[in-house]
Motif scaffolding. Structure first.
Motif, PDB file in Angstrom:
ATOM      1  N   ALA A 197      69.906  31.557  77.920  1.00 46.34           N
ATOM      2  CA  ALA A 197      70.034  31.850  79.350  1.00 46.34           C
ATOM      3  C   ALA A 197      69.697  33.314  79.574  1.00 46.34           C
ATOM      4  O   ALA A 197      69.733  34.122  78.640  1.00 46.34           O
ATOM      5  N   PRO A 198      69.387  33.698  80.808  1.00 43.35           N
ATOM      6  CA  PRO A 198      69.024  35.093  81.081  1.00 43.35           C
ATOM      7  C   PRO A 198      70.167  36.059  80.787  1.00 43.35           C
ATOM      8  O   PRO A 198      71.340  35.709  80.884  1.00 43.35           O
ATOM      9  N   ASP A 199      69.811  37.274  80.457  1.00 41.11           N
ATOM     10  CA  ASP A 199      70.783  38.336  80.213  1.00 41.11           C
ATOM     11  C   ASP A 199      71.626  38.534  81.470  1.00 41.11           C
ATOM     12  O   ASP A 199      71.105  38.634  82.587  1.00 41.11           O
ATOM     13  N   GLY A 200      72.942  38.564  81.294  1.00 39.33           N
ATOM     14  CA  GLY A 200      73.851  38.809  82.400  1.00 39.33           C
ATOM     15  C   GLY A 200      74.327  37.568  83.127  1.00 39.33           C
ATOM     16  O   GLY A 200      75.212  37.669  83.982  1.00 39.33           O
ATOM     17  N   VAL A 201      73.746  36.412  82.830  1.00 43.80           N
ATOM     18  CA  VAL A 201      74.187  35.160  83.452  1.00 43.80           C
ATOM     19  C   VAL A 201      75.225  34.501  82.546  1.00 43.80           C
ATOM     20  O   VAL A 201      74.954  34.236  81.377  1.00 43.80           O
ATOM     21  N   ALA A 202      76.407  34.261  83.080  1.00 43.65           N
ATOM     22  CA  ALA A 202      77.436  33.590  82.289  1.00 43.65           C
ATOM     23  C   ALA A 202      77.068  32.118  82.121  1.00 43.65           C
ATOM     24  O   ALA A 202      76.624  31.466  83.065  1.00 43.65           O
ATOM     25  N   VAL A 203      77.231  31.620  80.906  1.00 45.75           N
ATOM     26  CA  VAL A 203      76.901  30.237  80.561  1.00 45.75           C
ATOM     27  C   VAL A 203      78.166  29.392  80.671  1.00 45.75           C
ATOM     28  O   VAL A 203      79.236  29.788  80.197  1.00 45.75           O
ATOM     29  N   THR A 204      78.043  28.232  81.288  1.00 41.17           N
ATOM     30  CA  THR A 204      79.167  27.304  81.386  1.00 41.17           C
ATOM     31  C   THR A 204      78.848  26.039  80.607  1.00 41.17           C
ATOM     32  O   THR A 204      77.723  25.522  80.670  1.00 41.17           O
ATOM     33  N   ALA A 205      79.828  25.556  79.855  1.00 40.65           N
ATOM     34  CA  ALA A 205      79.609  24.367  79.038  1.00 40.65           C
ATOM     35  C   ALA A 205      80.930  23.669  78.774  1.00 40.65           C
ATOM     36  O   ALA A 205      82.004  24.250  78.917  1.00 40.65           O
ATOM     37  N   THR A 206      80.829  22.404  78.397  1.00 35.10           N
ATOM     38  CA  THR A 206      81.978  21.594  77.994  1.00 35.10           C
ATOM     39  C   THR A 206      81.687  21.045  76.610  1.00 35.10           C
ATOM     40  O   THR A 206      80.609  20.485  76.373  1.00 35.10           O
ATOM     41  N   MET A 207      82.627  21.210  75.702  1.00 37.12           N
ATOM     42  CA  MET A 207      82.433  20.824  74.313  1.00 37.12           C
ATOM     43  C   MET A 207      83.706  20.179  73.768  1.00 37.12           C
ATOM     44  O   MET A 207      84.796  20.366  74.315  1.00 37.12           O
ATOM     45  N   PRO A 208      83.599  19.445  72.655  1.00 37.06           N
ATOM     46  CA  PRO A 208      84.800  18.856  72.057  1.00 37.06           C
ATOM     47  C   PRO A 208      85.747  19.925  71.528  1.00 37.06           C
ATOM     48  O   PRO A 208      85.327  21.036  71.174  1.00 37.06           O
ATOM     49  N   THR A 209      87.015  19.590  71.473  1.00 36.64           N
ATOM     50  CA  THR A 209      87.990  20.481  70.850  1.00 36.64           C
ATOM     51  C   THR A 209      87.586  20.750  69.404  1.00 36.64           C
ATOM     52  O   THR A 209      87.232  19.832  68.671  1.00 36.64           O
ATOM     53  N   GLY A 210      87.632  22.002  69.029  1.00 26.67           N
ATOM     54  CA  GLY A 210      87.207  22.396  67.684  1.00 26.67           C
ATOM     55  C   GLY A 210      85.850  23.056  67.651  1.00 26.67           C
ATOM     56  O   GLY A 210      85.437  23.592  66.621  1.00 26.67           O
ATOM     57  N   THR A 211      85.141  23.056  68.769  1.00 27.72           N
ATOM     58  CA  THR A 211      83.846  23.723  68.851  1.00 27.72           C
ATOM     59  C   THR A 211      84.048  25.228  68.750  1.00 27.72           C
ATOM     60  O   THR A 211      84.981  25.793  69.338  1.00 27.72           O
ATOM     61  N   THR A 212      83.172  25.894  68.005  1.00 28.76           N
ATOM     62  CA  THR A 212      83.280  27.337  67.832  1.00 28.76           C
ATOM     63  C   THR A 212      82.003  28.039  68.289  1.00 28.76           C
ATOM     64  O   THR A 212      80.912  27.472  68.262  1.00 28.76           O
ATOM     65  N   LEU A 213      82.173  29.276  68.693  1.00 32.02           N
ATOM     66  CA  LEU A 213      81.071  30.165  69.062  1.00 32.02           C
ATOM     67  C   LEU A 213      81.302  31.472  68.333  1.00 32.02           C
ATOM     68  O   LEU A 213      82.320  32.132  68.530  1.00 32.02           O
ATOM     69  N   ALA A 214      80.373  31.827  67.473  1.00 31.77           N
ATOM     70  CA  ALA A 214      80.494  33.032  66.646  1.00 31.77           C
ATOM     71  C   ALA A 214      81.810  33.030  65.868  1.00 31.77           C
ATOM     72  O   ALA A 214      82.471  34.063  65.706  1.00 31.77           O
ATOM     73  N   GLY A 215      82.207  31.856  65.386  1.00 32.54           N
ATOM     74  CA  GLY A 215      83.396  31.732  64.548  1.00 32.54           C
ATOM     75  C   GLY A 215      84.706  31.616  65.303  1.00 32.54           C
ATOM     76  O   GLY A 215      85.749  31.363  64.698  1.00 32.54           O
ATOM     77  N   ALA A 216      84.683  31.806  66.622  1.00 32.77           N
ATOM     78  CA  ALA A 216      85.905  31.707  67.420  1.00 32.77           C
ATOM     79  C   ALA A 216      85.873  30.448  68.269  1.00 32.77           C
ATOM     80  O   ALA A 216      84.798  29.926  68.596  1.00 32.77           O
ATOM     81  N   ALA A 217      87.055  29.951  68.645  1.00 29.73           N
ATOM     82  CA  ALA A 217      87.133  28.754  69.471  1.00 29.73           C
ATOM     83  C   ALA A 217      86.406  28.989  70.780  1.00 29.73           C
ATOM     84  O   ALA A 217      86.580  30.026  71.433  1.00 29.73           O
ATOM     85  N   PHE A 218      85.607  28.021  71.188  1.00 29.66           N
ATOM     86  CA  PHE A 218      84.884  28.124  72.447  1.00 29.66           C
ATOM     87  C   PHE A 218      85.763  27.693  73.613  1.00 29.66           C
ATOM     88  O   PHE A 218      86.464  26.688  73.546  1.00 29.66           O
ATOM     89  N   GLY A 219      85.711  28.443  74.714  1.00 35.29           N
ATOM     90  CA  GLY A 219      86.329  28.031  75.964  1.00 35.29           C
ATOM     91  C   GLY A 219      87.838  27.919  75.921  1.00 35.29           C
ATOM     92  O   GLY A 219      88.508  28.459  75.040  1.00 35.29           O
ATOM     93  N   GLU A 220      88.357  27.208  76.913  1.00 42.69           N
ATOM     94  CA  GLU A 220      89.788  26.965  77.029  1.00 42.69           C
ATOM     95  C   GLU A 220      90.022  25.459  77.114  1.00 42.69           C
ATOM     96  O   GLU A 220      89.152  24.714  77.551  1.00 42.69           O
ATOM     97  N   PRO A 221      91.206  25.004  76.711  1.00 44.84           N
ATOM     98  CA  PRO A 221      91.463  23.558  76.764  1.00 44.84           C
ATOM     99  C   PRO A 221      91.627  23.072  78.195  1.00 44.84           C
ATOM    100  O   PRO A 221      92.286  23.721  79.015  1.00 44.84           O
TER     101      PRO A 221
END
Length: 705
Positions: free
Chosen positions: A624-648
């Protein structure tokens, strides 16, 4: 039984080849790229439009093909799939069709979709289809039902609760808002013997003890279909309850975009008093709707007991009210009562239990200077005919003085938020077609970033100097009513015709949606008519994922406390429909503003084709473009850069994450459904076209409350 048409092996082989797949054993090791985009094939009906609207609101990218358009693209292997960097690519992660087969007999387009779904394990939603063996169900005449679903009570099955509809508590009530208008229609049936069909939502077949499917999963011929056999539009409660589950089933819980249910309530004019509606004059003495000198003002103001009630009510509902305060209301009360103000004293003692919002010091009108010698009022003018505006200093003083009063009182404030009295300073038709030019300057002087606006006038956000507006939904619980009877009396006057003693607004504007055929009973009309209507309207906003706050007035928490039946209807009604892991999200104004801003920027990036997202194996890549926040929905346990993605939320993880313009890589948990492996098939089944289905007028022409 309808005839089933099977394509030949040669035809399927040609389709598989056209989809860009290698032949033979090598394809078993192929991991295709699945783009995170939904294909919506529409026939212009309300059901496909509803699913498209759900994707739009959530921020989930989709491509829509209108079957009624003469210049639409042909659905073929080239449109559906290709090869990128030597890897097979499925361009869509899911398909939405108007029915199980909306094409003509022998359709090459349906054959292409069938082959595509089989090859890449792509799920298909039949948005509204007839119950028939081709969809895994018996015909309705075989012990089922075809007819009105108005007022029907459906239930999510155990399989549905364990699967895509686990965020619900179980009940799926169908609306029945008018006894004279058909609002929904359904085909209830049971699975064909031997069919791999799992009902997810069922209702009792009228006249029997048996239950028939309304939503179910049909697995056949290497394909998966979500078969929906009732019609709906995007506003109806039954669809709003099931919309999240339909999208989660479509995407396997892996998609761009996110959906949450929001509710916030602003209570305006705290510490001040609101003038009361006069049931004889049909206006509000002391306010601009009454001629000067008519009647005697009769103010409504909360008591200390009302404060305690509000605080305890919050605790019992796990909900926080936002109190928009006017400090001068307390100052003037102390001046008139020997320094005493028990209401303010109680509020300040309980201040930490509420959220607080600057509503200006005196609630002055901050647009043009009002000429109230006429009704309706008009803007005062200078000698040259130009509009006389409230000054920059006057606006800044209203904001700053109230802020200082609140700080001295120890209120927990966010100093960059403000709601002006009556949203004044912003344009208001018909009297004031432009913003007060001094408003933006005063907002800059006082470091305001978030400015409340009226959603009924301006539903979109816009920039006003340094500030961004946050549109607020007005509740039709009137500011000048503290008692149910006077609320009904004013409601009757506004929404009945002149012959019945009313204002005639409905005669002048037939599009007004709350018109009455006859006046409501002042003793019962509030509880029996206004409360259910306002509850349904507000709950509809909540279920549609709209974060915009609602607003009422302190007068509605006084005397008869007429706001609470509506608020209870929304929150208690919500709690009875949703599981505890899917709570109402209760944000303060600036956080709502940020949410709306992010959505706008995200949708603009999607519209401009600046977002790319795909799944390979158990890895999701998003660009996505620089400065645009990305929104997504993923299964519990999904990680981004080693940390949990999003909130439950609702059994999954979702949220926003900033983009620096470089790819974001999300790792799915090992327990997530396996990504498809490209594979051919030696046969494909194409059914006969689905029969026409009945769509009642109330669904074709929805009332968007």
């Amino acid at each position: 039984m309808k005839r089933i048409l099977c394509t030949t092996a040669l035809t399927v082989g040609a389709l598989i080849a056209a989809l860009g797949l290698p032949a033979g054993a090598a394809q078993a090791d192929t991991r295709p790229r699945i783009d995170l985009r939904v294909l919506v094939v529409s026939d212009g009906g309300p059901s496909t439009d509803a699913i498209a609207a759900e994707l739009e609101v959530a921020g989930t990218p989709y491509t829509e093909i209108d079957l009624t358009s003469a210049d639409r693209p042909v659905i073929d292997a080239e449109l559906l799939a290709d090869t990128v960097d030597g890897r097979p690519r499925a361009k869509f992660q899911a398909v939405v069709l108007p029915s199980d087969n909306p094409f003509a007999a022998g359709s090459a387009e349906m054959a292409a979709l069938v082959a595509y779904e089989q090859t890449y394990d792509i799920p298909q939603v039949d948005a509204y289809t007839y119950a028939r063996p081709e969809a895994g169900l018996k015909y309705p005449v075989e012990g089922g039902y075809a007819g009105s679903a108005d007022g029907m009570r459906a239930e999510v099955t155990a399989a549905g609760l364990a699967g895509p509809f686990g965020y619900l508590d179980g009940a799926v009530p169908f609306e029945d808002n008018s006894p004279t208008v058909g609002e929904s229609y359904a085909y209830l049936s049971t699975p064909v013997a031997g069919a791999d069909f799992t009902p997810y939502v069922e209702a009792t077949i009228p006249g029997t003890q048996r239950r028939g499917s309304l939503v179910g999963e049909y697995r056949h011929d290497g394909r998966r279909e979500l078969v929906v056999t009732f019609v709906y539009n995007q506003y109806q409660q039954q669809f709003r309850l099931l919309a999240r589950g339909i999208v989660e089933w479509l995407t396997g819980g892996v998609h761009l975009g996110a959906s949450r249910n929001y509710f916030a309530v602003h209570v305006d004019d705290v510490f001040a008093a609101d003038d009361r509606w006069n049931t004889e004059l049909n206006c509000t003495p002391g306010d601009v709707d009454c001629p000067e000198g008519a009647g005697t003002p009769d103010p409504i103001r909360m008591t200390p007991e009302d404060v305690s009630y509000a605080a305890d009510w919050q605790d019992s509902h796990g909900f926080t009210l936002d109190l928009a305060y006017n400090g001068a209301g307390s100052v003037e009360h102390r001046e008139d009562h020997g320094g005493a103000d028990p209401l303010a004293d109680r509020f300040l003692a309980e201040r930490a239990r509420f959220r607080w919002l600057n509503h200006t010091y005196t609630h002055a009108f901050l647009g043009c200077e009002q000429d109230t010698t006429v009704v309706p009022w008009r803007c005062a003018t200078e000698a040259d005919g130009s509009v006389r505006w409230v000054s920059r200093n006057a606006i800044a003083d209203e904001i700053a003085t109230n802020r200082v009063w609140g700080q001295n009182a120890g209120l927990p404030l966010e100093n960059d938020e403000v709601v002006t009295g009556e949203h004044s300073g912003l344009r208001v038709l018909p009297q004031q077609s432009d913003d007060n030019p001094n408003l933006a300057l005063a907002l800059d002087d006082t470091d305001i970033a978030w400015l409340g606006s009226d959603n009924s006038r301006e539903p979109g956000q816009r920039q006003v100097g340094p500030a961004v507006t946050v549109p607020r939904h007005p509740m039709n619980v009137f500011y000048n009513a503290g008692r149910a009877a006077e609320q009904v009396d004013e409601y009757n006057w506004i929404y009945t015709g002149r012959a019945q003693g009313g204002s005639g607004i409905c005669e002048d504007n037939p599009a007004t949606s709350t018109c009455l055929d006859q006046p409501l009973d002042t003793a019962t009309g509030y509880a029996e008519y206004i409360v259910p209507l306002e509850t349904r309207t507000a709950l509809g906003h909540v279920l549609s994922g709209d974060p915009r706050p609602h607003y009422i007035h302190q007068s509605n928490l006084a005397e008869d406390r007429i706001a609470y039946p509506v608020l209870n209807g929304v929150l208690d009604g919500y709690a009875g429909l949703f599981a505890t892991d899917t709570p109402v999200v209760n944000l303060r104004m600036k956080d709502i503003g940020v949410e709306l801003q992010r959505r706008t920027a995200w949708q603009a990036a999607l519209d401009d084709g600046q977002v790319t997202a795909y799944l390979i194996g158990d890895t999701v890549t998003v660009e996505a473009p620089d400065g645009v926040a990305v929104t997504a929905t993923m299964p519990t346990g999904t990680t981004l850069a080693g940390a949990a993605f999003g909130e439950p939320y609702a059994g999954e993880r979702s949220g926003w994450t900033p983009s620096a313009g470089t790819p974001l890589t999300l790792s799915l948990p090992s327990s997530a459904p396996p990504a498809p492996t490209a594979s051919g098939t030696d046969s494909a089944t194409v059914t006969d076209p689905a029969p026409d289905t009945f769509v009642p007028r109330g669904t074709r022409e929805p009332s968007a409350s």
